[in-house]
Design an enzyme around this catalytic site. Structure first.
Site, PDB file in Angstrom:
ATOM      1  N   HIS A  53       0.845  -1.196   0.000  1.00  9.99           N
ATOM      2  CA  HIS A  53       0.000   0.000   0.000  1.00  9.99           C
ATOM      3  C   HIS A  53       0.880   1.245   0.000  1.00  9.99           C
ATOM      4  CE1 HIS A  53      -3.824  -2.111   1.697  1.00  9.99           C
ATOM      5  NE2 HIS A  53      -3.161  -2.880   0.851  1.00  9.99           N
ATOM      6  N   GLU A  55       0.656   4.000   1.488  1.00 12.16           N
ATOM      7  CA  GLU A  55       0.914   4.545   2.824  1.00 12.16           C
ATOM      8  C   GLU A  55       2.077   3.826   3.501  1.00 12.16           C
ATOM      9  OE1 GLU A  55      -3.703   4.497   2.469  1.00 12.16           O
ATOM     10  OE2 GLU A  55      -2.014   3.387   1.642  1.00 12.16           O
ATOM     11  N   CYS A  83      -6.862   1.947   4.850  1.00  9.77           N
ATOM     12  CA  CYS A  83      -7.406   0.722   5.441  1.00  9.77           C
ATOM     13  C   CYS A  83      -6.920   0.603   6.888  1.00  9.77           C
ATOM     14  CB  CYS A  83      -6.951  -0.486   4.623  1.00  9.77           C
ATOM     15  SG  CYS A  83      -5.186  -0.846   4.781  1.00  9.77           S
ATOM     16  N   CYS A  86      -3.026   0.379   7.246  1.00 12.90           N
ATOM     17  CA  CYS A  86      -2.329   1.649   6.998  1.00 12.90           C
ATOM     18  C   CYS A  86      -2.664   2.700   8.050  1.00 12.90           C
ATOM     19  CB  CYS A  86      -2.668   2.158   5.601  1.00 12.90           C
ATOM     20  SG  CYS A  86      -2.026   1.072   4.304  1.00 12.90           S
TER      21      CYS A  86
END
Length: 150
Positions: A53, A55, A83, A86
């Site tokens: 991800h 992030e 999410c 993250c």
């Protein structure tokens, strides 16, 4: 309303997301900005890994650059609501503020789902949301529509 620096950074997040979309990848990007030094520390986009991800990628890079385990002098800018994984990482790294575009009603963990920043055992990160919401939402819709049409 965002100041001119935040507007510029968020436009860059959108451009990074668009580039990822053109590479047929999830159009999510993140930037970490040191608000004390007034400079971008790191940029990242989603990878093909299930834990790739944007992030997490940008946090990992920023921690390495700053040679620290905290980013309390930084803010993070992200295409969409993070999410659970993250959002927890954002809190654990003590980022001051998160700026993001569209909500993620299914997978988000800040305004939706577990609302991780309300957990009293984690740092409460200031949230600035719904920035360029239509643009960021449309990028994701375009990506998933292309996947369904294949």
């Amino acid at each position: 309303m965002l100041n001119s620096v935040s507007q510029k950074i968020f436009k860059e997040v959108i451009e990074l997301s668009k580039r990822n979309l053109s590479d047929n990848k999830v159009p999510i990007a993140a930037i970490i900005f040191d608000y004390k030094k007034q400079q971008i520390v790191a940029k990242a986009v989603n990878t093909d890994s299930p834990i790739g991800h944007a992030e997490l990628e940008v946090i990992r890079e920023a921690l390495n650059i700053k040679q620290s385990n905290r980013l309390d002098d930084c803010d993070i800018y992200v295409t969409i609501e993070p999410c659970l994984m993250c959002a927890t990482a954002i809190s654990k790294c003590h980022l001051r503020r998160i700026y993001f575009g569209a909500e993620d009603e299914k997978g988000g963990a800040i305004l939706n789902g577990p609302r991780i920043f309300m957990n009293e055992n984690l740092k409460n990160v200031e949230v600035i949301s719904h920035i360029e919401e239509k643009v960021t939402s449309n990028l994701l819709k375009k990506f998933f529509r292309s996947k369904r049409n294949k």
